[in-house]
Design an enzyme around this catalytic site. Sequence first.
Site, PDB file in Angstrom:
ATOM      1  N   SER A  44       0.850  -1.190   0.000  1.00  0.00           N
ATOM      2  CA  SER A  44       0.000   0.000   0.000  1.00  0.00           C
ATOM      3  C   SER A  44       0.885   1.238   0.000  1.00  0.00           C
ATOM      4  O   SER A  44       2.017   1.208   0.500  1.00  0.00           O
ATOM      5  CB  SER A  44      -0.891   0.002   1.250  1.00  0.00           C
ATOM      6  OG  SER A  44      -1.567   1.236   1.397  1.00  0.00           O
TER       7      SER A  44
ATOM      8  N   TYR B 258      -1.851  -0.278  10.369  1.00  0.00           N
ATOM      9  CA  TYR B 258      -1.926  -0.722   8.971  1.00  0.00           C
ATOM     10  C   TYR B 258      -0.698  -0.256   8.209  1.00  0.00           C
ATOM     11  O   TYR B 258      -0.064  -1.035   7.484  1.00  0.00           O
ATOM     12  CB  TYR B 258      -3.201  -0.177   8.334  1.00  0.00           C
ATOM     13  CG  TYR B 258      -3.412  -0.627   6.906  1.00  0.00           C
ATOM     14  CD1 TYR B 258      -3.891  -1.908   6.628  1.00  0.00           C
ATOM     15  CD2 TYR B 258      -3.139   0.229   5.836  1.00  0.00           C
ATOM     16  CE1 TYR B 258      -4.089  -2.324   5.318  1.00  0.00           C
ATOM     17  CE2 TYR B 258      -3.332  -0.182   4.532  1.00  0.00           C
ATOM     18  CZ  TYR B 258      -3.806  -1.454   4.275  1.00  0.00           C
ATOM     19  OH  TYR B 258      -3.995  -1.862   2.973  1.00  0.00           O
TER      20      TYR B 258
END
Length: 276
Positions: A143, A156
């Site tokens: 990501s 995250y």
Amino acid sequence: MMNNNFIDKTVIITGASAGVGAATARTFAHLGANLVLVARGQTALDKITEELARITSVINIAMDINDPTANESLLIKAAQAFGSVDVLINNAGFHQRGEVEGNHANDLAKMVDVNLRAPIQLSCLILPYLRKAGGGAIINVGSLAGRTPLQGAATYAATKAGLRAFTYSLADELKGTGIYVGVVSPGPIDTGFIMSEIDQVEDIVFSQAMSSAQQVADAVVSIARGEATEISLPRASGWLTTVSYLFPTLRRVLRPALYRKGRKAKEQYKQDNTKA
């Protein structure tokens, strides 16, 4: 090792029942690969398996990638079904949204397990199979959050940063072996992973252009071909995250403007979804 030819190569995809995983499965199916599709839900797996079985050879395994024994069994079953294992795509992910203080500690730990520990374990387990096959590829779906700190998604971002660091380190360890290792680092993707929870997603996420699941799948294929170690989507966002990481003061200065831009884009996405 395989360059443009995935015919009869065995590709394992975690999180394969929807979104990026399903798009990646469809792409490799049309390239002639044998597929091993992994996810937790049997019903959704059966649906994508039925679709792709018209194109190529497919098996599915409903399992939890947090189970070390199940991961070992996954590779054994894949090799038994198709004779070899050639590509691993660590796509399964979990995101418990919100700031650290507002979350339960166990949910934060689960993010570490799904997004980082399981991909590392599977990557280690598959290496003997790739050696035996004479080469192959490991692709991790990361990501943009793994390229720079992201307030409101600290854990995250940490898991994706760790996955990115692991990718580059493993790629160096395996340089010259014919085993390609790489990471795709997308921003927001037009899948249920984000769109079904749009109100909970940090506004700043939408300050970057939305990618499609197919664009991410195409990037996965490029890395499997050995064309890159990392592909950021969009490319310009990759440059932005590098700058924001290297210059944290600038990142903090830009953050309010990015939040405003993202908030406006989020509202537009919500309106478009309502009309659809």
